[in-house]
Design an enzyme around this catalytic site. Structure first.
Site, short mmCIF file in Angstrom:
data_model
loop_
_atom_site.label_atom_id
_atom_site.label_comp_id
_atom_site.label_asym_id
_atom_site.label_seq_id
_atom_site.Cartn_x
_atom_site.Cartn_y
_atom_site.Cartn_z
N CYS A 87 0.85 -1.18 0.00
CA CYS A 87 0.00 0.00 0.00
C CYS A 87 0.89 1.24 0.00
O CYS A 87 2.04 1.19 0.45
CB CYS A 87 -0.90 -0.02 1.23
SG CYS A 87 -1.90 1.47 1.47
N SER A 145 0.86 3.68 1.91
CA SER A 145 1.28 4.06 3.26
C SER A 145 2.59 3.40 3.66
O SER A 145 3.38 3.96 4.44
CB SER A 145 0.18 3.70 4.27
OG SER A 145 -1.00 4.42 4.01
N HIS A 156 6.02 5.72 4.67
CA HIS A 156 6.90 5.57 5.83
C HIS A 156 8.34 5.30 5.40
O HIS A 156 9.28 5.88 5.95
CB HIS A 156 6.41 4.42 6.71
CG HIS A 156 7.23 4.22 7.95
ND1 HIS A 156 7.24 5.12 8.99
CD2 HIS A 156 8.08 3.23 8.32
CE1 HIS A 156 8.05 4.69 9.95
NE2 HIS A 156 8.57 3.54 9.56
N HIS A 193 0.42 -3.75 5.99
CA HIS A 193 -0.80 -3.66 6.79
C HIS A 193 -2.03 -4.05 5.97
O HIS A 193 -3.15 -3.92 6.45
CB HIS A 193 -0.97 -2.25 7.35
CG HIS A 193 -1.06 -1.18 6.31
ND1 HIS A 193 0.00 -0.83 5.52
CD2 HIS A 193 -2.10 -0.40 5.92
CE1 HIS A 193 -0.38 0.13 4.69
NE2 HIS A 193 -1.65 0.40 4.90
N CYS A 237 -6.88 -2.24 3.91
CA CYS A 237 -6.66 -0.79 3.89
C CYS A 237 -7.29 -0.14 2.66
O CYS A 237 -8.36 0.43 2.73
CB CYS A 237 -5.16 -0.46 3.94
SG CYS A 237 -4.82 1.32 4.00
#
Length: 414
Positions: free
Chosen positions: A83, A85, A89, A105, A212
């Site tokens: 993803c 996200s 990070h 995740h 997600c």
């Protein structure tokens, strides 16, 4: 006598079949129990993709996964996907205290063992880990006004995108669990409030996407924006989240859905999922909000920003009808501020944010799995690549360079 004989034969056959079934079920339970006995309560050594430092390739390592403690569940991850996200990070925020970590995740797997006090799950259950938990006990979980959970703010350190607790070690070092989940690992340990049990019939290599991106986009349209039948919508950004938002607008009955992206290759996929128009901002010599206003006699009823870019957020707001438009921020970023002139809202616009599409974690994801099995929600169309955990860096590069919508990786055999 013939009738009695037939009844007796039928009864005998039923008894034999029931005995055979019980024997088969007993064998299956014995296999589960044996598997549980072999690893329950013990440290498991397994493979995981460890991000040792920001902006560097992740490394497949052997890690140690501790047994689940009270209220925790240890899960064998079967499938996971990358993803944005994860990339945020690793490649953008790059908070030094957030490493080393095991990213991931969006995953799905099977319960291997449970800690004390866990009654909702048992070994063999199919589950999806949740980065947004649902304890069902706090004032937020009990309120229909939000999908947040007060415990989510205490179990995950948002600034470093990592769980407060971690059951991972590698080479003698503690390794963070990204968002309290870490699905780029063959096994992970998660608090039971951040896990949802799903239909046993669900294909894990498909429903992992519901951890997600798909829920985030689809729910932003249906739950947060509350798109209305016959309305006009604009979706900015056509990654998995944006395409899911398009799908959500369609499901809500929008009559016109304008999909916006600078990549023309996304147009066809957007139309498959419900878009009526595609606009590439690079094809125009004026601001995109002026283009949308011109197409819709003043602006759309609903706009959704699915990029995580503050400039696009402002464009999405300005693309909505000034008198009543609703604009939703869906894309994630915590790196830049945004400012607007009061008149953008004073005349009647509503500007709001959406976390995980407004879905309460446990309830919402299980419902979306059911919707997929009933063919009310699409998932297969989002999967552009099927890979293995060993190819994780290739999957990251595909996402980084906008060459895929979702790359699903097989982590462990079912």
């Amino acid at each position: 006598m013939d009738g009695i004989a037939r009844i007796s034969s039928f009864f005998l056959l039923s008894v034999l079949l029931q005995s055979s079934l019980n024997s088969s079920l007993g064998s299956a339970q014995s296999i589960i129990s044996a598997g549980k006995m072999a690893t329950a309560g013990k440290v498991i050594k397994c493979r995981a993709a460890v991000a040792w430092e920001p902006d560097q390739p992740v490394v497949i390592e052997e890690i140690e996964v501790a047994p689940p403690q009270a209220s925790e569940v240890r899960i064998k991850i079967v499938a996971t996907s990358v993803c944005h996200s994860d990339l945020y990070h690793l490649l953008q925020s790059m908070h030094k205290d957030g490493f080393p970590t095991v990213l991931g995740h969006e995953g799905a797997g099977i319960v291997e063992s449970v800690g004390s006090g866990v009654t909702e799950f048992q070994p063999g259950d199919k589950v999806i880990p949740l980065f947004l938990c649902q304890c069902k006990e706090c004032r937020f979980c009990k309120s229909p006004r939000t999908n947040q959970c007060e415990r989510a703010w205490t179990r995950v350190r948002q600034e470093i995108m990592a769980g407060v607790e971690s059951r991972f070690t590698c080479k003698g070092k503690r390794v963070h669990q990204f968002m309290g989940t870490s699905t780029f690992s063959e096994y992970t340990v998660i608090n039971q409030i951040a896990v949802t049990k799903i239909d046993p019939a669900a294909p894990l290599d498909k429903v992992c996407l519901l951890g997600c991106g798909i829920c985030t986009g689809y729910g932003a349209a249906v739950n947060t924006a509350k798109v209305e039948p016959g309305s006009t919508c604009a979706v900015f950004g056509l990654g998995a989240v944006g395409l899911a938002a398009v799908m959500g607008c369609k499901a809500a009955g929008a009559k016109r859905i304008i999909a916006i992206d600078i990549n023309p290759d996304k147009a066809e996929k957007a139309k498959v999922l419900g878009a009526t128009d595609f606009v590439n901002p690079k094809d125009h010599n004026k601001p995109i909000h002026e283009v949308i206003a011109g197409m819709t006699n003043g602006g759309v009823d609903f706009s959704l920003e699915c990029v995580g870019n503050v400039e696009v957020m402002l464009s999405a707001l300005e693309s909505s009808m000034e008198a009543w438009g609703v604009s939703v921020i869906v894309g994630w970023t915590d790196m830049y501020d945004i400012s607007i002139r009061p008149r953008h809202l004073i005349c009647g616009r509503t500007w709001k944010g959406s976390m995980f599409g407004g879905f309460k974690g446990k309830d919402g994801v299980a419902e979306m799995v059911k919707a997929y099995l009933e063919k009310k929600v699409r998932l297969d169309e989002f999967i552009t690549h099927n890979m293995t955990l060993d190819q994780i860096n290739d999957a990251i590069e595909l996402m980084k360079n906008c060459k895929c919508i979702r790359a699903v990786m097989t982590v462990s055999p079912q």
